[in-house]
Design a protein around this motif. Structure first.
Motif, PDB file in Angstrom:
ATOM      1  N   MET A  58       9.271  55.898  31.547  1.00  0.00           N
ATOM      2  CA  MET A  58      10.313  55.460  32.487  1.00  0.00           C
ATOM      3  C   MET A  58       9.884  55.789  33.915  1.00  0.00           C
ATOM      4  O   MET A  58       9.801  56.957  34.287  1.00  0.00           O
ATOM      5  CB  MET A  58      11.640  56.158  32.176  1.00  0.00           C
ATOM      6  CG  MET A  58      12.191  55.870  30.783  1.00  0.00           C
ATOM      7  SD  MET A  58      13.855  56.584  30.622  1.00  0.00           S
ATOM      8  CE  MET A  58      14.175  56.302  28.875  1.00  0.00           C
ATOM      9  N   ASP A  59       9.640  54.738  34.703  1.00  0.00           N
ATOM     10  CA  ASP A  59       9.160  54.920  36.075  1.00  0.00           C
ATOM     11  C   ASP A  59      10.328  54.840  37.053  1.00  0.00           C
ATOM     12  O   ASP A  59      10.744  53.758  37.457  1.00  0.00           O
ATOM     13  CB  ASP A  59       8.094  53.858  36.394  1.00  0.00           C
ATOM     14  CG  ASP A  59       7.254  54.232  37.610  1.00  0.00           C
ATOM     15  OD1 ASP A  59       7.606  55.203  38.305  1.00  0.00           O
ATOM     16  OD2 ASP A  59       6.246  53.542  37.858  1.00  0.00           O
ATOM     17  N   GLU A  60      10.847  55.984  37.416  1.00  0.00           N
ATOM     18  CA  GLU A  60      11.971  56.116  38.350  1.00  0.00           C
ATOM     19  C   GLU A  60      13.200  55.312  37.921  1.00  0.00           C
ATOM     20  O   GLU A  60      13.744  54.521  38.709  1.00  0.00           O
ATOM     21  CB  GLU A  60      11.528  55.762  39.779  1.00  0.00           C
ATOM     22  CG  GLU A  60      10.340  56.629  40.203  1.00  0.00           C
ATOM     23  CD  GLU A  60      10.117  56.641  41.710  1.00  0.00           C
ATOM     24  OE1 GLU A  60      11.032  56.273  42.454  1.00  0.00           O
ATOM     25  OE2 GLU A  60       9.024  57.050  42.124  1.00  0.00           O
ATOM     26  N   PRO A  61      13.669  55.518  36.698  1.00  0.00           N
ATOM     27  CA  PRO A  61      14.793  54.731  36.191  1.00  0.00           C
ATOM     28  C   PRO A  61      16.123  55.046  36.858  1.00  0.00           C
ATOM     29  O   PRO A  61      17.036  54.227  36.814  1.00  0.00           O
ATOM     30  CB  PRO A  61      14.853  55.117  34.704  1.00  0.00           C
ATOM     31  CG  PRO A  61      14.310  56.515  34.673  1.00  0.00           C
ATOM     32  CD  PRO A  61      13.210  56.514  35.712  1.00  0.00           C
TER      33      PRO A  61
ATOM     34  N   LYS B 176       1.551  58.627  39.892  1.00  0.00           N
ATOM     35  CA  LYS B 176       2.467  58.584  38.744  1.00  0.00           C
ATOM     36  C   LYS B 176       2.537  57.191  38.120  1.00  0.00           C
ATOM     37  O   LYS B 176       2.399  57.029  36.904  1.00  0.00           O
ATOM     38  CB  LYS B 176       3.876  59.048  39.169  1.00  0.00           C
ATOM     39  CG  LYS B 176       3.901  60.429  39.808  1.00  0.00           C
ATOM     40  CD  LYS B 176       5.302  60.856  40.228  1.00  0.00           C
ATOM     41  CE  LYS B 176       5.997  59.972  41.258  1.00  0.00           C
ATOM     42  NZ  LYS B 176       5.337  59.982  42.605  1.00  0.00           N
ATOM     43  N   SER B 177       2.775  56.179  38.957  1.00  0.00           N
ATOM     44  CA  SER B 177       2.866  54.814  38.412  1.00  0.00           C
ATOM     45  C   SER B 177       1.525  54.355  37.860  1.00  0.00           C
ATOM     46  O   SER B 177       1.465  53.648  36.848  1.00  0.00           O
ATOM     47  CB  SER B 177       3.354  53.834  39.483  1.00  0.00           C
ATOM     48  OG  SER B 177       4.689  54.136  39.854  1.00  0.00           O
ATOM     49  N   THR B 178       0.439  54.782  38.505  1.00  0.00           N
ATOM     50  CA  THR B 178      -0.894  54.441  37.990  1.00  0.00           C
ATOM     51  C   THR B 178      -1.063  54.996  36.575  1.00  0.00           C
ATOM     52  O   THR B 178      -1.577  54.306  35.684  1.00  0.00           O
ATOM     53  CB  THR B 178      -1.981  55.007  38.935  1.00  0.00           C
ATOM     54  OG1 THR B 178      -1.811  54.430  40.226  1.00  0.00           O
ATOM     55  CG2 THR B 178      -3.374  54.711  38.411  1.00  0.00           C
TER      56      THR B 178
ATOM     57  N   PHE C 121       9.715  49.542  34.700  1.00  0.00           N
ATOM     58  CA  PHE C 121       8.949  49.325  35.923  1.00  0.00           C
ATOM     59  C   PHE C 121       9.690  49.878  37.124  1.00  0.00           C
ATOM     60  O   PHE C 121      10.914  49.815  37.190  1.00  0.00           O
ATOM     61  CB  PHE C 121       8.691  47.821  36.130  1.00  0.00           C
ATOM     62  CG  PHE C 121       7.772  47.252  35.099  1.00  0.00           C
ATOM     63  CD1 PHE C 121       6.409  47.234  35.314  1.00  0.00           C
ATOM     64  CD2 PHE C 121       8.270  46.763  33.900  1.00  0.00           C
ATOM     65  CE1 PHE C 121       5.550  46.734  34.348  1.00  0.00           C
ATOM     66  CE2 PHE C 121       7.426  46.258  32.934  1.00  0.00           C
ATOM     67  CZ  PHE C 121       6.064  46.241  33.160  1.00  0.00           C
ATOM     68  N   GLN C 122       8.903  50.382  38.080  1.00  0.00           N
ATOM     69  CA  GLN C 122       9.502  50.902  39.305  1.00  0.00           C
ATOM     70  C   GLN C 122      10.199  49.771  40.066  1.00  0.00           C
ATOM     71  O   GLN C 122      11.211  49.983  40.703  1.00  0.00           O
ATOM     72  CB  GLN C 122       8.405  51.550  40.151  1.00  0.00           C
ATOM     73  CG  GLN C 122       8.948  52.347  41.301  1.00  0.00           C
ATOM     74  CD  GLN C 122       7.881  53.188  41.961  1.00  0.00           C
ATOM     75  OE1 GLN C 122       6.727  53.217  41.536  1.00  0.00           O
ATOM     76  NE2 GLN C 122       8.263  53.882  43.009  1.00  0.00           N
ATOM     77  N   HIS C 123       9.641  48.561  39.939  1.00  0.00           N
ATOM     78  CA  HIS C 123      10.271  47.403  40.575  1.00  0.00           C
ATOM     79  C   HIS C 123      10.688  46.444  39.467  1.00  0.00           C
ATOM     80  O   HIS C 123       9.929  46.212  38.531  1.00  0.00           O
ATOM     81  CB  HIS C 123       9.312  46.753  41.568  1.00  0.00           C
ATOM     82  CG  HIS C 123       8.859  47.732  42.612  1.00  0.00           C
ATOM     83  ND1 HIS C 123       9.687  48.163  43.614  1.00  0.00           N
ATOM     84  CD2 HIS C 123       7.703  48.413  42.758  1.00  0.00           C
ATOM     85  CE1 HIS C 123       9.053  49.063  44.355  1.00  0.00           C
ATOM     86  NE2 HIS C 123       7.847  49.232  43.847  1.00  0.00           N
TER      87      HIS C 123
ATOM     88  N   THR D 162      12.538  56.696  51.262  1.00  0.00           N
ATOM     89  CA  THR D 162      11.548  55.919  51.980  1.00  0.00           C
ATOM     90  C   THR D 162      10.575  55.211  51.049  1.00  0.00           C
ATOM     91  O   THR D 162       9.630  54.596  51.501  1.00  0.00           O
ATOM     92  CB  THR D 162      10.740  56.837  52.929  1.00  0.00           C
ATOM     93  OG1 THR D 162      10.114  57.859  52.131  1.00  0.00           O
ATOM     94  CG2 THR D 162      11.623  57.481  53.973  1.00  0.00           C
ATOM     95  N   GLU D 163      10.833  55.321  49.737  1.00  0.00           N
ATOM     96  CA  GLU D 163       9.949  54.703  48.752  1.00  0.00           C
ATOM     97  C   GLU D 163       9.784  53.206  49.034  1.00  0.00           C
ATOM     98  O   GLU D 163      10.756  52.496  49.251  1.00  0.00           O
ATOM     99  CB  GLU D 163      10.560  54.887  47.363  1.00  0.00           C
ATOM    100  CG  GLU D 163       9.775  54.276  46.250  1.00  0.00           C
ATOM    101  CD  GLU D 163       8.835  55.276  45.621  1.00  0.00           C
ATOM    102  OE1 GLU D 163       7.997  54.859  44.835  1.00  0.00           O
ATOM    103  OE2 GLU D 163       8.942  56.477  45.938  1.00  0.00           O
ATOM    104  N   ALA D 164       8.537  52.753  49.024  1.00  0.00           N
ATOM    105  CA  ALA D 164       8.289  51.330  49.268  1.00  0.00           C
ATOM    106  C   ALA D 164       8.737  50.489  48.097  1.00  0.00           C
ATOM    107  O   ALA D 164       8.684  50.940  46.980  1.00  0.00           O
ATOM    108  CB  ALA D 164       6.809  51.113  49.511  1.00  0.00           C
TER     109      ALA D 164
HETATM  110 MG   LIG Z   1       5.357  55.099  41.601  1.00  0.00          MG
END
Ligand SMILES: [Mg+2]
Ligand SMILES: Nc1ncnc2c1ncn2[C@@H]1O[C@H](COP(=O)(O)OP(=O)(O)O)[C@@H](O)[C@H]1O
Length: 260
Positions: free
Chosen positions: A174-177, A56-58, A98-100, A258-260
């Motif tokens: 939106m990556d996991e907002p 997904k993020s890729t 961004f996810q981070h 558990t998402e890194a």
């Molecule tokens: Mg991701």
């Protein structure tokens, strides 16, 4: 004048969409994406779900210009932008979160949003007005003068959304907002996503593990698994797809923690 078609907005923005066509990406032996196609039109919310590591993020990185596909193409409003850097796509109306977190930790919450607006050419006064409106929309007004570094995780995600919207995008990825958002605040965030679609008339690609949010706000949903597009359909169709439900919807909620 053509008669507007209430069931579809495509007539309003002819030729306008953000599209990835048959994109693949491999990293030293890992095939992160295999011939994935996804299209986001103005004024719609497309959900992208799948387990961790699905790609997904890729896909967001390829669509936004933070990475290049091994093969396949990215088109923005009919232009082949596959080789365009991210900032050039940004000036053409594409924004992402961004996810981070990537906020400026030493700046205040408000300054972070203003800087994003100025980055796409807004005058300081307009940047200030946008920041005020967006911090209100995202429920961050009370924290406007706090250092961005002081925000709890959920608020930080919403600051990322405010920063993306400050560029007045036509498309937002939106990556996991909503990760880290208390469950009680999810409905407010759903209202934000709808406002982006309905008031800003932007197309949204929404990645999230919160199935209630995804089912609630998405017009269409695509399911990725191990780099392949496994299923696509309306929320009702995806919910009725037992393979998807059994394999992914149940386990993804658990994986969020558990998402890194
Ligand atoms: Mg991701
Ligand atoms: N920069 C990278 N270098 C090497 N492998 C990567 C890189 N980015 C992603 N991957 C790998 O690609 C796969 C998909 O990752 P990602 O797109 O982050 O998945 P998701 O966002 O769905 O959790 C994973 O196996 C991940 O380890």
């Amino acid at each position: 004048m053509p008669v507007p078609d209430a069931s579809s907005d495509q007539g309003r923005w002819p030729g306008e969409s953000l599209r990835a066509t048959a994109v693949s990406r491999s990293y030293e032996g890992v095939q992160a994406l295999r011939e994935v196609t996804v299209e986001v039109h103005r004024h719609e919310v497309v959900g992208l779900i799948g387990p961790n590591g699905a790609g997904k993020s890729t896909l967001v990185n390829l669509m936004s210009g933070f990475d290049r596909p091994t093969s396949g193409a990215i088109e923005l409003d009919g232009h082949d932008v596959t080789r365009w850097p991210a900032h050039r796509r940004g000036r053409k109306g594409l924004a992402r979160t961004f996810q981070h977190s990537r906020s400026f930790r030493g700046l205040s919450v408000r300054e972070n949003v203003e800087v994003a607006a100025i980055g796409v050419g807004a005058r300081p006064r307009d940047a200030r007005r946008r920041a005020t409106e967006l911090l209100e929309l995202l429920g961050l007004a009370a924290r406007a003068d706090a250092p961005a570094a002081s925000l709890p995780h959920g608020d930080e995600r919403r600051l990322g959304v405010a920063r993306a919207l400050a560029t007045e995008p036509h498309y937002v990825l939106m990556d996991e907002p909503a990760a880290g958002l208390p469950e009680a605040e999810v409905p407010d965030f759903a209202a934000v996503v709808r406002a982006v679609r309905d008031d800003h008339e932007a197309g949204v690609l929404l990645i999230d593990h919160n199935m209630a949010l995804i089912m609630d706000v998405c017009d269409r949903i695509q399911v990725l698994d191990q780099g392949r597009m496994l299923a696509a359909g309306t929320p009702a169709e995806i919910r009725d797809n037992l393979d998807v439900a059994a394999a992914y919807l149940g386990e993804s909620a658990v994986e969020e923690e558990t998402e890194a």
